[in-house]
Design a protein around this motif. Structure first.
Motif, PDB file in Angstrom:
ATOM      1  N   SER A   1      -3.369   3.275  -7.762  1.00 22.85           N
ATOM      2  CA  SER A   1      -2.708   3.218  -6.552  1.00 22.85           C
ATOM      3  C   SER A   1      -3.362   2.355  -5.410  1.00 22.85           C
ATOM      4  O   SER A   1      -2.980   1.960  -4.396  1.00 22.85           O
ATOM      5  N   TRP A   2      -4.764   2.319  -5.593  1.00 17.54           N
ATOM      6  CA  TRP A   2      -5.457   1.351  -4.918  1.00 17.54           C
ATOM      7  C   TRP A   2      -6.115   0.116  -5.465  1.00 17.54           C
ATOM      8  O   TRP A   2      -6.389  -1.022  -4.818  1.00 17.54           O
ATOM      9  N   ARG A   3      -6.015   0.352  -6.769  1.00 23.41           N
ATOM     10  CA  ARG A   3      -6.554  -1.114  -7.527  1.00 23.41           C
ATOM     11  C   ARG A   3      -5.584  -2.022  -7.690  1.00 23.41           C
ATOM     12  O   ARG A   3      -5.835  -3.567  -7.292  1.00 23.41           O
TER      13      ARG A   3
ATOM     14  N   ASP B   1       0.710  -1.186   0.122  1.00 21.26           N
ATOM     15  CA  ASP B   1       0.175  -0.030  -0.038  1.00 21.26           C
ATOM     16  C   ASP B   1       0.871   1.300  -0.014  1.00 21.26           C
ATOM     17  O   ASP B   1       0.671   2.081  -0.916  1.00 21.26           O
TER      18      ASP B   1
ATOM     19  N   ASP C   1      -5.761   5.775 -10.036  1.00 20.46           N
ATOM     20  CA  ASP C   1      -6.432   4.936  -9.217  1.00 20.46           C
ATOM     21  C   ASP C   1      -5.942   3.643  -9.311  1.00 20.46           C
ATOM     22  O   ASP C   1      -6.142   2.828  -8.259  1.00 20.46           O
TER      23      ASP C   1
ATOM     24  N   SER D   1       1.135   3.982  -3.133  1.00 20.45           N
ATOM     25  CA  SER D   1       0.605   5.471  -2.823  1.00 20.45           C
ATOM     26  C   SER D   1       1.300   6.454  -3.436  1.00 20.45           C
ATOM     27  O   SER D   1       0.889   7.681  -3.850  1.00 20.45           O
TER      28      SER D   1
END
Length: 271
Positions: A116-118, A105, A114, A109
């Motif tokens: 970065s979280w997918r 994570d 997006d 970051s």
């Protein structure tokens, strides 16, 4: 969104044991891993809050099954004298996975889109797929095989755990021990949760209370909501994830201490 996973896990944790008795340990692990991967895929490709929550609860179904059946499978394939030690190692592996997820994570970051979280959500799918694929390689639990009257296959699996000799005294002794325990259970007849509480009330409450109080001391707050907690403590944005990563390393290191003590006692070194 975070907490709803526990609802799914609670439901399937109650259903996993009967399923494992009916279909086998490998099948239950395979199903749990597949369900977990499907939930991860729904989260990875989510388009909104509702679909994210659906993905989370589906993943929870997988987590509940795996949390219940993996320790059972491990205990049933482990020698009695090493069962506790191997269970500790298994839990340390869980914490290593948790720590890895935090650092993934953190590095993701730095991605500005997006992804970065997918990407982190997609990586959990890979873990589930690998676990499901592994069930086609690992043997079935000898206890399940013997319990379903597949004695020859159960004996062969036990022999494989030793030197491969089905006539080895240790293999035969372990087979006899499992068979006698199964026959004793069959003599009772009732394998329901009610019978479990009635026959082993002290053991069940001891095990359940240790697990319950371990959660009630607030560890889930630290594990699930640590970035938010650190933000409230003054660490902003990515720094909060970084502090969560450092916390996970201490979490992982502390899980090794009981194993080191156990190993020292077992080896005769002492502490």
């Amino acid at each position: 969104m975070v907490a709803i996973l526990e609802i799914g896990a609670f439901i399937t944790s109650l259903l996993a044991a009967p399923l494992a008795d009916a279909k086998g340990r490998r099948f239950t692990v395979r199903l749990g891993a597949a369900v977990f991967s499907i939930g991860g895929a729904v989260q990875t490709f989510t388009r909104g809050y509702r679909s994210m929550c659906i993905g989370r609860i589906i993943s929870g179904f997988g987590v509940g099954m795996l949390s219940m059946i993996v320790p059972i499978y491990q205990s049933e394939i482990s020698p009695a004298e090493h069962r506790g030690r191997l269970a500790c190692i298994e839990f340390t592996g869980n914490i290593v996975g948790y720590a890895s997820s935090i650092w993934i994570d953190y590095f993701c970051s730095f991605i500005t889109s997006d992804l970065s979280w997918r990407i982190p959500l997609f990586i959990q799918c890979l873990g589930g797929v690998i676990l499901a694929a592994g069930t086609f390689v690992i043997p079935e639990s000898p206890r399940f095989l013997i319990d379903t009257d597949q004695d020859d296959e159960g004996l062969r699996v036990i022999a494989d755990f030793h030197d491969g000799n089905m006539d080895d005294p240790i293999t035969r002794s372990e087979f006899t021990e499992i068979k006698e325990a199964i026959l004793a259970d069959r003599a009772v007849g009732d394998r329901s949760y009610r019978a479990l509480f009635r026959r082993y009330k002290g053991r069940v409450f001891l095990a359940m209370s240790s697990q319950a109080f371990a959660q009630m001391n607030g560890i889930n707050i630290v594990s699930y909501y640590a970035p938010l907690v650190f933000e409230q403590a003054g660490f902003v944005g990515r720094d909060a994830i970084l502090m969560t990563g450092w916390n996970s390393l201490f979490y992982m290191a502390s899980s090794v201490v009981p194993q080191a003590s156990d190993f020292a006692e077992w080896s005769g070194w002492g502490l």
